[in-house]
Design an enzyme around this catalytic site. Structure first.
Site, PDB file in Angstrom:
ATOM      1  N   VAL A   1      -7.278  15.849 -10.430  1.00 40.15           N
ATOM      2  CA  VAL A   1      -7.486  16.740  -9.194  1.00 40.15           C
ATOM      3  C   VAL A   1      -9.098  17.175  -9.096  1.00 40.15           C
ATOM      4  CG1 VAL A   1      -5.089  17.429  -8.995  1.00 40.15           C
ATOM      5  CG2 VAL A   1      -6.611  18.807 -10.292  1.00 40.15           C
TER       6      VAL A   1
ATOM      7  N   TYR B   1     -10.639  31.143 -17.770  1.00 40.02           N
ATOM      8  CA  TYR B   1      -9.115  30.846 -17.114  1.00 40.02           C
ATOM      9  C   TYR B   1      -8.760  31.767 -16.082  1.00 40.02           C
ATOM     10  CZ  TYR B   1      -4.135  30.221 -16.861  1.00 40.02           C
ATOM     11  OH  TYR B   1      -2.864  29.906 -16.399  1.00 40.02           O
TER      12      TYR B   1
HETATM   13  P1  NAD Z   1       1.564  22.366 -18.471  1.00 38.70           P
HETATM   14  O1  NAD Z   1       0.297  22.282 -19.508  1.00 38.70           O
HETATM   15  O2  NAD Z   1       2.854  22.160 -19.113  1.00 38.70           O
HETATM   16  O3  NAD Z   1       1.134  21.844 -17.417  1.00 38.70           O
HETATM   17  C1  NAD Z   1      -0.241  21.684 -16.453  1.00 38.70           C
HETATM   18  C2  NAD Z   1      -0.076  20.343 -15.906  1.00 38.70           C
HETATM   19  O4  NAD Z   1      -1.601  20.016 -15.371  1.00 38.70           O
HETATM   20  C3  NAD Z   1      -0.039  18.992 -16.837  1.00 38.70           C
HETATM   21  O5  NAD Z   1       0.835  18.057 -16.633  1.00 38.70           O
HETATM   22  C4  NAD Z   1      -1.467  18.513 -17.150  1.00 38.70           C
HETATM   23  O6  NAD Z   1      -1.381  17.273 -17.485  1.00 38.70           O
HETATM   24  C5  NAD Z   1      -1.936  18.721 -15.837  1.00 38.70           C
HETATM   25  N1  NAD Z   1      -3.434  18.705 -15.415  1.00 38.70           N
HETATM   26  C6  NAD Z   1      -4.211  19.045 -16.411  1.00 38.70           C
HETATM   27  N2  NAD Z   1      -5.587  18.917 -15.724  1.00 38.70           N
HETATM   28  C7  NAD Z   1      -5.288  17.911 -14.572  1.00 38.70           C
HETATM   29  C8  NAD Z   1      -6.302  17.355 -13.860  1.00 38.70           C
HETATM   30  N3  NAD Z   1      -7.587  17.457 -13.987  1.00 38.70           N
HETATM   31  N4  NAD Z   1      -5.534  16.847 -12.918  1.00 38.70           N
HETATM   32  C9  NAD Z   1      -4.361  16.434 -12.543  1.00 38.70           C
HETATM   33  N5  NAD Z   1      -3.462  17.048 -13.642  1.00 38.70           N
HETATM   34  C10 NAD Z   1      -3.993  17.851 -14.405  1.00 38.70           C
HETATM   35  O7  NAD Z   1       1.523  24.055 -18.385  1.00 38.70           O
HETATM   36  P2  NAD Z   1       2.597  24.765 -17.264  1.00 38.70           P
HETATM   37  O8  NAD Z   1       2.621  26.209 -17.700  1.00 38.70           O
HETATM   38  O9  NAD Z   1       3.406  24.066 -16.643  1.00 38.70           O
HETATM   39  O10 NAD Z   1       0.924  25.004 -16.139  1.00 38.70           O
HETATM   40  C11 NAD Z   1       1.459  24.838 -14.736  1.00 38.70           C
HETATM   41  C12 NAD Z   1       0.446  25.819 -14.139  1.00 38.70           C
HETATM   42  O11 NAD Z   1       1.009  27.202 -14.135  1.00 38.70           O
HETATM   43  C13 NAD Z   1      -0.993  26.065 -14.577  1.00 38.70           C
HETATM   44  O12 NAD Z   1      -1.980  26.069 -13.242  1.00 38.70           O
HETATM   45  C14 NAD Z   1      -1.100  27.194 -15.240  1.00 38.70           C
HETATM   46  O13 NAD Z   1      -2.298  27.668 -15.325  1.00 38.70           O
HETATM   47  C15 NAD Z   1      -0.035  28.019 -14.637  1.00 38.70           C
HETATM   48  N6  NAD Z   1       0.386  29.185 -15.387  1.00 38.70           N
HETATM   49  C16 NAD Z   1       1.026  28.958 -16.550  1.00 38.70           C
HETATM   50  C17 NAD Z   1       1.811  30.035 -17.203  1.00 38.70           C
HETATM   51  C18 NAD Z   1       2.478  30.008 -18.436  1.00 38.70           C
HETATM   52  O14 NAD Z   1       2.581  30.993 -19.173  1.00 38.70           O
HETATM   53  N7  NAD Z   1       3.259  28.624 -18.946  1.00 38.70           N
HETATM   54  C19 NAD Z   1       1.493  31.393 -16.796  1.00 38.70           C
HETATM   55  C20 NAD Z   1       0.614  31.539 -15.531  1.00 38.70           C
HETATM   56  C21 NAD Z   1       0.148  30.438 -14.877  1.00 38.70           C
END
Ligand code: NAD
Length: 248
Positions: free
Chosen positions: A64, A156
């Site tokens: 992305v 981040y």
């Molecule tokens: P995760 O690491 O399982 O999911 C992130 C996904 O994004 C992965 O599938 C990864 O391959 C994909 N990704 C990374 N770079 C990419 C790129 N350049 N193009 C396309 N896909 C890409 O973690 P998650 O917890 O499911 O995170 C999802 C979202 O939630 C993220 O934006 C994260 O910052 C946000 N978030 C997570 C938490 C937490 O505690 N898990 C808290 C707040 C926000």
């Protein structure tokens, strides 16, 4: 079903919150584009699970943060489905690194994926949504973008504060046709947190009123809420889903 006849693209949906959102949207009748960057096998498993339950989905590779890849992905989705009604900007990365060891390259990678990736997908997909006179966008930000005091994730946290600002600006630019909102999760039990030290996880869990990290499905439900017509008069907001987090 809340999303019948809708086409939804969810970035980074081969695992975690994105995967849970893809499965939930499909259950609600949407045809889902499972975007992934590397793990084709995991993305195809999500597609298979949706199909097994009687839904429709395709896996679509694209980084992305790369403008050409985003454009190509959008073109391919249009060839296949003819439109995109719902975009969830979920893809995100984090490097937890002490402030003094933080590099410009880490800053750039984080901003490129979390912030510019959200901008690029919104830019190219909103053009089509406007032509089609319908659109819903949800950006996954984070409570780290609101009140983080963790300099280990300084880039981040900055990127997620940017996503919240982007959400309000996009809501302004794209109104009244497209509603743009954000979900700000607190701690969620996904792979992004798998390397956190156990004592840190314990001390953070102690600050959460509900006494645990969220399940990805609980974040997906908040995303569904914001794209659904149940909230047809909500745009530009950031919905905090953190189980009640006590400040430090
Ligand atoms: P995760 O690491 O399982 O999911 C992130 C996904 O994004 C992965 O599938 C990864 O391959 C994909 N990704 C990374 N770079 C990419 C790129 N350049 N193009 C396309 N896909 C890409 O973690 P998650 O917890 O499911 O995170 C999802 C979202 O939630 C993220 O934006 C994260 O910052 C946000 N978030 C997570 C938490 C937490 O505690 N898990 C808290 C707040 C926000």
């Amino acid at each position: 079903m809340k999303l019948e006849n809708k086409i939804a693209l969810i970035t980074g949906s081969s695992r975690g919150i994105g995967r849970a959102t893809a499965l939930l949207f499909a259950k609600e009748g949407a045809k889902v584009v499972v975007n992934y960057i590397k793990n084709e096998t995991a993305a195809k498993q999500v597609v298979e699970e949706i199909k097994k339950n009687g839904g429709e989905a395709i896996a679509m590779q694209a980084d992305v943060s790369e403008e050409n890849q985003v454009k190509q992905m959008v073109e391919k989705v249009i060839e296949r489905f003819g439109k995109i009604d719902i975009l969830v900007n979920n893809a995100g990365i984090v490097f937890d690194v002490p402030f003094k060891e933080r590099t410009v390259d880490q800053w750039r990678q984080t901003l490129n994926v979390n912030l510019i990736g959200t901008f690029l997908c919104s830019k190219y997909i909103s053009e089509l949504m406007l032509k089609n006179n319908y659109g819903r966008i949800v950006n996954i930000s984070s409570t780290n973008g609101i009140d983080s005091l963790n300099p280990e994730s300084i880039d981040y946290d900055t990127s997620k504060a940017g996503v919240i600002s982007l959400t309000k600006n996009l809501a302004t630019e794209l109104a009244p046709v497209i509603r743009v909102n954000s979900v700000a999760p607190g701690w969620v039990d996904t792979d992004i947190n798998k390397d956190l030290p156990k004592d840190f996880v314990k001390s953070e869990t102690d600050k959460i009123l509900l006494g645990r990290f969220a399940r990805p499905e609980e974040i997906a439900k908040a995303v569904l809420f914001l794209v659904s017509d149940d909230v047809s008069f909500i745009t530009g907001v950031t919905l905090i889903v953190d189980g009640g987090y006590l400040s430090k």
